[in-house]
Design an enzyme around this catalytic site. Structure first.
Site, PDB file in Angstrom:
ATOM      1  N   LYS A  14      48.246  42.186  43.947  1.00 18.49           N
ATOM      2  CA  LYS A  14      48.128  40.739  44.219  1.00 18.49           C
ATOM      3  C   LYS A  14      47.698  39.985  42.961  1.00 18.49           C
ATOM      4  O   LYS A  14      48.285  38.969  42.618  1.00 18.49           O
ATOM      5  CB  LYS A  14      47.118  40.486  45.353  1.00 18.49           C
ATOM      6  CG  LYS A  14      47.482  41.154  46.667  1.00 18.49           C
ATOM      7  CD  LYS A  14      46.489  40.826  47.767  1.00 18.49           C
ATOM      8  CE  LYS A  14      45.102  41.397  47.537  1.00 18.49           C
ATOM      9  NZ  LYS A  14      45.003  42.858  47.579  1.00 18.49           N
ATOM     10  N   ARG A  89      41.950  37.095  55.086  1.00 16.49           N
ATOM     11  CA  ARG A  89      41.813  38.528  55.348  1.00 16.49           C
ATOM     12  C   ARG A  89      41.454  38.821  56.795  1.00 16.49           C
ATOM     13  O   ARG A  89      41.314  39.984  57.169  1.00 16.49           O
ATOM     14  CB  ARG A  89      40.682  39.060  54.474  1.00 16.49           C
ATOM     15  CG  ARG A  89      41.125  39.862  53.281  1.00 16.49           C
ATOM     16  CD  ARG A  89      39.857  40.188  52.516  1.00 16.49           C
ATOM     17  NE  ARG A  89      39.981  41.363  51.722  1.00 16.49           N
ATOM     18  CZ  ARG A  89      40.267  41.339  50.422  1.00 16.49           C
ATOM     19  NH1 ARG A  89      40.537  40.231  49.812  1.00 16.49           N
ATOM     20  NH2 ARG A  89      40.295  42.472  49.752  1.00 16.49           N
ATOM     21  N   ARG A 128      42.322  51.944  37.562  1.00 13.64           N
ATOM     22  CA  ARG A 128      41.715  50.660  37.168  1.00 13.64           C
ATOM     23  C   ARG A 128      40.195  50.796  37.053  1.00 13.64           C
ATOM     24  O   ARG A 128      39.584  50.253  36.137  1.00 13.64           O
ATOM     25  CB  ARG A 128      42.072  49.568  38.187  1.00 13.64           C
ATOM     26  CG  ARG A 128      41.613  48.187  37.739  1.00 13.64           C
ATOM     27  CD  ARG A 128      41.939  47.119  38.768  1.00 13.64           C
ATOM     28  NE  ARG A 128      41.195  47.322  40.007  1.00 13.64           N
ATOM     29  CZ  ARG A 128      41.330  46.574  41.089  1.00 13.64           C
ATOM     30  NH1 ARG A 128      42.188  45.576  41.100  1.00 13.64           N
ATOM     31  NH2 ARG A 128      40.624  46.820  42.183  1.00 13.64           N
ATOM     32  N   ARG A 134      35.240  48.489  37.245  1.00 12.74           N
ATOM     33  CA  ARG A 134      34.995  47.722  38.478  1.00 12.74           C
ATOM     34  C   ARG A 134      34.303  48.628  39.502  1.00 12.74           C
ATOM     35  O   ARG A 134      34.818  49.697  39.846  1.00 12.74           O
ATOM     36  CB  ARG A 134      36.339  47.170  39.011  1.00 12.74           C
ATOM     37  CG  ARG A 134      36.118  46.024  39.960  1.00 12.74           C
ATOM     38  CD  ARG A 134      37.404  45.332  40.278  1.00 12.74           C
ATOM     39  NE  ARG A 134      37.514  45.195  41.718  1.00 12.74           N
ATOM     40  CZ  ARG A 134      38.453  44.503  42.335  1.00 12.74           C
ATOM     41  NH1 ARG A 134      39.374  43.886  41.624  1.00 12.74           N
ATOM     42  NH2 ARG A 134      38.495  44.427  43.642  1.00 12.74           N
ATOM     43  N   ARG A 145      37.870  50.406  51.870  1.00 16.75           N
ATOM     44  CA  ARG A 145      38.569  49.113  51.747  1.00 16.75           C
ATOM     45  C   ARG A 145      39.943  49.178  52.416  1.00 16.75           C
ATOM     46  O   ARG A 145      40.369  48.226  53.067  1.00 16.75           O
ATOM     47  CB  ARG A 145      38.723  48.733  50.267  1.00 16.75           C
ATOM     48  CG  ARG A 145      37.500  48.023  49.715  1.00 16.75           C
ATOM     49  CD  ARG A 145      37.411  48.101  48.216  1.00 16.75           C
ATOM     50  NE  ARG A 145      38.410  47.351  47.500  1.00 16.75           N
ATOM     51  CZ  ARG A 145      38.753  47.591  46.233  1.00 16.75           C
ATOM     52  NH1 ARG A 145      38.177  48.570  45.561  1.00 16.75           N
ATOM     53  NH2 ARG A 145      39.656  46.853  45.638  1.00 16.75           N
TER      54      ARG A 145
HETATM   55  P1  AP5 Z   1      45.861  44.474  41.124  1.00 18.23           P
HETATM   56  O1  AP5 Z   1      46.850  43.446  40.712  1.00 18.23           O
HETATM   57  O2  AP5 Z   1      44.469  44.369  40.574  1.00 18.23           O
HETATM   58  O3  AP5 Z   1      45.835  44.607  42.718  1.00 18.23           O
HETATM   59  P2  AP5 Z   1      45.115  43.741  43.814  1.00 18.23           P
HETATM   60  O4  AP5 Z   1      45.984  43.772  45.031  1.00 18.23           O
HETATM   61  O5  AP5 Z   1      44.764  42.388  43.242  1.00 18.23           O
HETATM   62  O6  AP5 Z   1      43.836  44.651  44.034  1.00 18.23           O
HETATM   63  P3  AP5 Z   1      42.315  44.291  44.284  1.00 18.23           P
HETATM   64  O7  AP5 Z   1      41.560  45.563  44.271  1.00 18.23           O
HETATM   65  O8  AP5 Z   1      41.842  43.232  43.346  1.00 18.23           O
HETATM   66  O9  AP5 Z   1      42.410  43.719  45.728  1.00 18.23           O
HETATM   67  P4  AP5 Z   1      41.369  43.793  46.822  1.00 18.23           P
HETATM   68  O10 AP5 Z   1      42.087  43.111  47.916  1.00 18.23           O
HETATM   69  O11 AP5 Z   1      40.772  45.075  47.210  1.00 18.23           O
HETATM   70  O12 AP5 Z   1      40.121  43.128  46.122  1.00 18.23           O
HETATM   71  P5  AP5 Z   1      39.556  41.669  46.075  1.00 18.23           P
HETATM   72  O13 AP5 Z   1      39.150  41.431  44.687  1.00 18.23           O
HETATM   73  O14 AP5 Z   1      40.450  40.701  46.764  1.00 18.23           O
HETATM   74  O15 AP5 Z   1      46.476  45.897  40.793  1.00 18.23           O
HETATM   75  C1  AP5 Z   1      45.716  47.066  40.961  1.00 18.23           C
HETATM   76  C2  AP5 Z   1      45.963  48.018  39.767  1.00 18.23           C
HETATM   77  O16 AP5 Z   1      47.302  48.455  39.827  1.00 18.23           O
HETATM   78  C3  AP5 Z   1      45.769  47.329  38.403  1.00 18.23           C
HETATM   79  O17 AP5 Z   1      45.167  48.226  37.522  1.00 18.23           O
HETATM   80  C4  AP5 Z   1      47.212  47.009  37.967  1.00 18.23           C
HETATM   81  O18 AP5 Z   1      47.379  47.015  36.564  1.00 18.23           O
HETATM   82  C5  AP5 Z   1      48.017  48.139  38.627  1.00 18.23           C
HETATM   83  N1  AP5 Z   1      49.352  47.710  39.002  1.00 18.23           N
HETATM   84  C6  AP5 Z   1      49.735  46.493  39.482  1.00 18.23           C
HETATM   85  N2  AP5 Z   1      51.058  46.480  39.731  1.00 18.23           N
HETATM   86  C7  AP5 Z   1      51.508  47.716  39.427  1.00 18.23           C
HETATM   87  C8  AP5 Z   1      52.801  48.332  39.486  1.00 18.23           C
HETATM   88  N3  AP5 Z   1      53.877  47.666  39.907  1.00 18.23           N
HETATM   89  N4  AP5 Z   1      52.897  49.638  39.134  1.00 18.23           N
HETATM   90  C9  AP5 Z   1      51.803  50.324  38.692  1.00 18.23           C
HETATM   91  N5  AP5 Z   1      50.563  49.799  38.589  1.00 18.23           N
HETATM   92  C10 AP5 Z   1      50.418  48.506  38.970  1.00 18.23           C
HETATM   93  O19 AP5 Z   1      38.280  41.833  47.007  1.00 18.23           O
HETATM   94  C11 AP5 Z   1      37.165  42.644  46.654  1.00 18.23           C
HETATM   95  C12 AP5 Z   1      36.122  42.557  47.754  1.00 18.23           C
HETATM   96  O20 AP5 Z   1      35.668  41.194  47.915  1.00 18.23           O
HETATM   97  C13 AP5 Z   1      36.599  42.948  49.158  1.00 18.23           C
HETATM   98  O21 AP5 Z   1      36.527  44.343  49.360  1.00 18.23           O
HETATM   99  C14 AP5 Z   1      35.612  42.166  50.038  1.00 18.23           C
HETATM  100  O22 AP5 Z   1      34.364  42.808  50.099  1.00 18.23           O
HETATM  101  C15 AP5 Z   1      35.427  40.875  49.276  1.00 18.23           C
HETATM  102  N6  AP5 Z   1      36.404  39.831  49.674  1.00 18.23           N
HETATM  103  C16 AP5 Z   1      37.387  39.300  48.890  1.00 18.23           C
HETATM  104  N7  AP5 Z   1      38.100  38.387  49.564  1.00 18.23           N
HETATM  105  C17 AP5 Z   1      37.542  38.317  50.813  1.00 18.23           C
HETATM  106  C18 AP5 Z   1      37.855  37.598  51.987  1.00 18.23           C
HETATM  107  N8  AP5 Z   1      38.863  36.729  52.021  1.00 18.23           N
HETATM  108  N9  AP5 Z   1      37.088  37.801  53.080  1.00 18.23           N
HETATM  109  C19 AP5 Z   1      36.057  38.665  53.067  1.00 18.23           C
HETATM  110  N10 AP5 Z   1      35.716  39.407  51.998  1.00 18.23           N
HETATM  111  C20 AP5 Z   1      36.453  39.237  50.872  1.00 18.23           C
END
Ligand code: AP5
Length: 191
Positions: A14, A89, A128, A134, A145
């Site tokens: 994402k 979410r 990552r 992280r 997660r």
């Molecule tokens: P990346 O682009 O970082 O993926 P992502 O989907 O953004 O992953 P996140 O871990 O950031 O998402 P998440 O939903 O768990 O965390 P968030 O920060 O929202 O890609 C991942 C890796 O893969 C990178 O290293 C990238 O380079 C690689 N990659 C990308 N594309 C690729 C490809 N095509 N091929 C190979 N490699 C690739 O949330 C964190 C925490 O915050 C949650 O657990 C929760 O506690 C809280 N939180 C956040 N939002 C909310 C909400 N709305 N409500 C409640 N709690 C929330």
């Protein structure tokens, strides 16, 4: 305005794809994960509460997250639109987003969900974690997660299905190829 929800499990890309969408369409990026990590880094009361929850891979309360979203929407009115990354979410968050956008006479144009296997997600996130340090990218938290996503977040896809706004996109392959698929979906969004 073009408002896009970029949806998918942890590690589905994402954040990576949001950057490309922003570059092409000039949208304002709203990532609730980034906003929460900023609060943690600044050691605010909200950040201290959120850190414990995020480190376990659980969801921060809807009330906190919706408050952050409303603030961002207020700050960036009149622009080309928003890309919501990691939000909504829960179905309650999706309903609240609808209400907030309606207050501005706006709506979600499309919800794009990136589809990636669990095995690939775990591989990407462990990598990552090693590269960026992280703290929620350790095996135990990653697995939780993904479980939380399956249990609490997947129902959001049915919410957008009912409104005919959900488009699933294959999230494996090269970053550019996936972006091409996303652009194709966006090109069909009615203004
Ligand atoms: P990346 O682009 O970082 O993926 P992502 O989907 O953004 O992953 P996140 O871990 O950031 O998402 P998440 O939903 O768990 O965390 P968030 O920060 O929202 O890609 C991942 C890796 O893969 C990178 O290293 C990238 O380079 C690689 N990659 C990308 N594309 C690729 C490809 N095509 N091929 C190979 N490699 C690739 O949330 C964190 C925490 O915050 C949650 O657990 C929760 O506690 C809280 N939180 C956040 N939002 C909310 C909400 N709305 N409500 C409640 N709690 C929330």
């Amino acid at each position: 305005m073009l408002n896009i929800v970029l949806f998918g499990p942890p590690g589905s890309g994402k954040g990576t794809q949001s950057e490309k969408v922003i570059e092409k369409y000039g949208l304002v990026h709203i990532s609730t994960g980034d906003l929460l990590r900023d609060e943690v880094a600044a050691q605010t009361d909200l950040g201290l509460q959120a850190k414990e929850i995020m480190d376990k891979g659980e969801l921060v309360s809807d009330k906190i997250v919706i408050g952050m979203i409303r603030k961002k929407l207020d700050e960036h009115q009149g622009g080309p639109g928003f890309i919501f990354d990691g939000f909504p979410r829960t179905v309650n968050q999706a309903r609240e987003l609808r209400k907030a956008l309606t207050d501005y006479d706006e709506r979600v144009g499309v919800m794009i969900s990136l589809e990636v296997s669990r095995e690939e997600l775990v591989k990407r996130l462990l990598k990552r974690g090693k590269e960026t340090g992280r703290t929620d990218d350790n095996l135990e938290t990653i697995n939780n997660r993904i479980d939380v996503y399956d249990r609490q977040t997947i129902p959001v896809t049915y919410y957008y299905d009912k409104m005919h706004k959900h488009a699933a996109v294959e999230g494996t392959g090269s970053v550019d190829k996936i972006f091409e698929r996303i652009v194709e979906v966006i090109s069909k969004v009615k203004p």
